[in-house]
Design an enzyme around this catalytic site. Structure first.
Site, mmCIF file in Angstrom:
data_model
loop_
_atom_site.group_PDB
_atom_site.id
_atom_site.type_symbol
_atom_site.label_atom_id
_atom_site.label_comp_id
_atom_site.label_asym_id
_atom_site.label_seq_id
_atom_site.Cartn_x
_atom_site.Cartn_y
_atom_site.Cartn_z
ATOM 1 N N GLY A 56 44.030 1.611 108.344
ATOM 2 C CA GLY A 56 44.753 1.850 107.095
ATOM 3 C C GLY A 56 44.634 0.688 106.119
ATOM 4 C CD GLU A 76 41.329 4.168 111.501
ATOM 5 O OE1 GLU A 76 40.154 3.772 111.673
ATOM 6 O OE2 GLU A 76 41.920 4.075 110.406
HETATM 7 C C1 HXC Z 1 51.020 -2.958 114.929
HETATM 8 C C2 HXC Z 1 49.790 -4.876 115.097
HETATM 9 C C3 HXC Z 1 48.676 -4.236 114.513
HETATM 10 C C4 HXC Z 1 48.819 -2.876 114.129
HETATM 11 C C5 HXC Z 1 48.133 -6.266 114.968
HETATM 12 N N1 HXC Z 1 49.412 -6.128 115.354
HETATM 13 N N2 HXC Z 1 47.656 -5.127 114.460
HETATM 14 N N3 HXC Z 1 50.941 -4.233 115.286
HETATM 15 N N4 HXC Z 1 50.004 -2.290 114.368
HETATM 16 N N5 HXC Z 1 47.829 -2.193 113.536
HETATM 17 C C6 HXC Z 1 50.280 -7.133 115.967
HETATM 18 C C7 HXC Z 1 49.913 -7.375 117.430
HETATM 19 O O1 HXC Z 1 50.512 -6.410 118.253
HETATM 20 C C8 HXC Z 1 50.511 -8.750 117.618
HETATM 21 O O2 HXC Z 1 51.896 -8.646 117.819
HETATM 22 C C9 HXC Z 1 50.283 -9.438 116.284
HETATM 23 O O3 HXC Z 1 50.097 -8.380 115.338
HETATM 24 C C10 HXC Z 1 49.038 -10.303 116.270
HETATM 25 O O4 HXC Z 1 47.945 -9.527 116.703
HETATM 26 P P1 HXC Z 1 46.943 -9.972 117.867
HETATM 27 O O5 HXC Z 1 46.297 -8.752 118.384
HETATM 28 O O6 HXC Z 1 47.650 -10.835 118.860
HETATM 29 O O7 HXC Z 1 45.926 -10.873 117.035
HETATM 30 P P2 HXC Z 1 44.387 -11.137 117.341
HETATM 31 O O8 HXC Z 1 44.164 -11.358 118.813
HETATM 32 O O9 HXC Z 1 43.973 -12.206 116.391
HETATM 33 O O10 HXC Z 1 43.627 -9.764 116.974
HETATM 34 C C11 HXC Z 1 43.610 -9.313 115.642
HETATM 35 C C12 HXC Z 1 43.144 -7.839 115.601
HETATM 36 C C13 HXC Z 1 44.017 -6.973 116.562
HETATM 37 C C14 HXC Z 1 41.679 -7.735 115.995
HETATM 38 C C15 HXC Z 1 43.287 -7.378 114.137
HETATM 39 O O11 HXC Z 1 45.388 -7.228 116.269
HETATM 40 C C16 HXC Z 1 43.789 -5.499 116.439
HETATM 41 O O12 HXC Z 1 42.828 -4.957 116.933
HETATM 42 N N6 HXC Z 1 44.750 -4.810 115.791
HETATM 43 C C17 HXC Z 1 44.720 -3.349 115.677
HETATM 44 C C18 HXC Z 1 43.688 -2.902 114.675
HETATM 45 C C19 HXC Z 1 43.627 -1.401 114.576
HETATM 46 O O13 HXC Z 1 43.367 -0.691 115.567
HETATM 47 N N7 HXC Z 1 43.878 -0.884 113.394
HETATM 48 C C20 HXC Z 1 43.915 0.589 113.146
HETATM 49 C C21 HXC Z 1 45.317 1.144 113.320
HETATM 50 S S1 HXC Z 1 45.369 2.884 113.175
HETATM 51 P P3 HXC Z 1 52.634 -9.323 119.084
HETATM 52 O O14 HXC Z 1 54.053 -8.870 118.944
HETATM 53 O O15 HXC Z 1 51.937 -8.838 120.284
HETATM 54 O O16 HXC Z 1 52.431 -10.790 118.848
HETATM 55 C C22 HXC Z 1 45.310 3.170 111.517
HETATM 56 C C23 HXC Z 1 45.333 4.634 111.096
HETATM 57 C C24 HXC Z 1 45.505 4.791 109.616
HETATM 58 O O17 HXC Z 1 45.262 2.303 110.711
HETATM 59 C C25 HXC Z 1 45.836 6.225 109.264
HETATM 60 C C26 HXC Z 1 47.227 6.391 108.694
HETATM 61 C C27 HXC Z 1 47.671 7.791 108.528
#
Ligand code: HXC
Length: 259
Positions: A110, A133
């Site tokens: 997103g 995603e």
């Molecule tokens: C909730 C998130 C998050 C997310 C990161 N965090 N991304 N929380 N939703 N999308 C939180 C982690 O849980 C963590 O919290 C803190 O942020 C730091 O993240 P880390 O993972 O520890 O950091 P790092 O190791 O540097 O990795 C960074 C990253 C990874 C590669 C960006 O966080 C990641 O893969 N995030 C998810 C990316 C993703 O899949 N995005 C798509 C989402 S679905 P804590 O509490 O553990 O410290 C989407 C659909 C859209 O977007 C459609 C809408 C209708």
């Protein structure tokens, strides 16, 4: 107005800077943030002193996607009826003044979709774009499959969406996803500088130019060129056209009044 997930500033006349501010979650887009973003856009649309918005995140993340923790337990019916992401996305899509995305670090899911909804993206050299995603067993939900494909073409879009790989800033610039790449400590200066330039133009001309470029996505070449011709002609109805051209002839800076 005080926001909990956004920092909203006016660094210059006509320029509103909106920072996504959920550092604990890498600016993941939750319903509160999206609701607040909608409020900022509604207020900015109604405020004629606002000419342009710069939307940015932190150095580490523009936004790491929709908030997975908030979404994970939702049912089909809840997703379908809540309309939350879609409502906020629609506000960004329909905002008539320019929005520049200034992206540093992660713009994923997103977050990437939000950046692509803006009018153009200025990226820092640390920016990383992706639609991961598929790793979560889902698909982009606010335009990623459509906009990324239009930006970078089918092959790269399929590659990124099906493998979930990220694109770095250099590849994003090569592929036409971002308009420029700058060193990370220059990102905000560069974006604000672009915003100041836009804010100094006739707001009527800005509105029409934005509408015309958007029309290029939605219509045929012949219809788009015809629309451009009409809007070009119509700009001669405004004082700003007289002022802009007179200022050129007089070798002075124009003073646009927006009428
Ligand atoms: C909730 C998130 C998050 C997310 C990161 N965090 N991304 N929380 N939703 N999308 C939180 C982690 O849980 C963590 O919290 C803190 O942020 C730091 O993240 P880390 O993972 O520890 O950091 P790092 O190791 O540097 O990795 C960074 C990253 C990874 C590669 C960006 O966080 C990641 O893969 N995030 C998810 C990316 C993703 O899949 N995005 C798509 C989402 S679905 P804590 O509490 O553990 O410290 C989407 C659909 C859209 O977007 C459609 C809408 C209708």
């Amino acid at each position: 107005m005080a926001y909990q997930t956004l920092i909203v500033e006016t660094p210059d006349t006509g320029v509103t800077l909106v920072r996504l501010n959920r550092p604990e979650a890498l600016n993941a887009l939750n319903s509160q943030l999206l609701g607040e973003l909608g409020q900022v856009l509604d207020a900015a649309a109604a405020d004629e002193t606002v000419r342009v918005i710069v939307l940015t995140g932190s150095e580490k993340a523009f936004a790491a996607g929709a908030d997975i923790k908030e979404m994970s337990d939702k049912s089909y019916a809840q997703m379908m009826t809540s309309d939350f992401f879609t409502a906020a996305a629609r506000k960004v899509e329909q905002f008539r003044k320019p929005i520049i995305a200034a992206v540093s670090g992660y713009a994923l899911g997103g977050g990437c979709e939000l950046a692509m909804m803006c009018d153009f993206i200025i990226a820092s050299d640390t920016a990383k774009f992706g639609q991961p995603e598929i790793n979560l067993g889902v698909a982009p939900g606010i335009g990623g499959t459509q906009r990324l494909t239009r930006f970078v073409g089918k092959s790269k879009a399929m590659d990124m969406i099906l493998t979930a790989r990220m694109m770095d800033a250099a590849e994003a610039e090569r592929s036409g996803l971002v308009s420029r790449v700058v060193p990370k400590d220059k990102l905000l200066d560069e974006a604000l500088d672009a915003a100041r330039k836009i804010a100094g133009h006739s707001p009527l001309a800005v509105l029409m130019n934005k509408e015309l470029v958007e029309a290029a996505y939605e219509t045929t070449l012949t219809t788009g060129v015809a629309l451009e011709r009409r809007l070009f002609h119509s700009l001669f109805a405004f004082d700003d056209q007289k002022e802009g051209m007179a200022a050129f002839v007089d070798k002075r800076k124009p003073d646009f009044k927006g009428r």
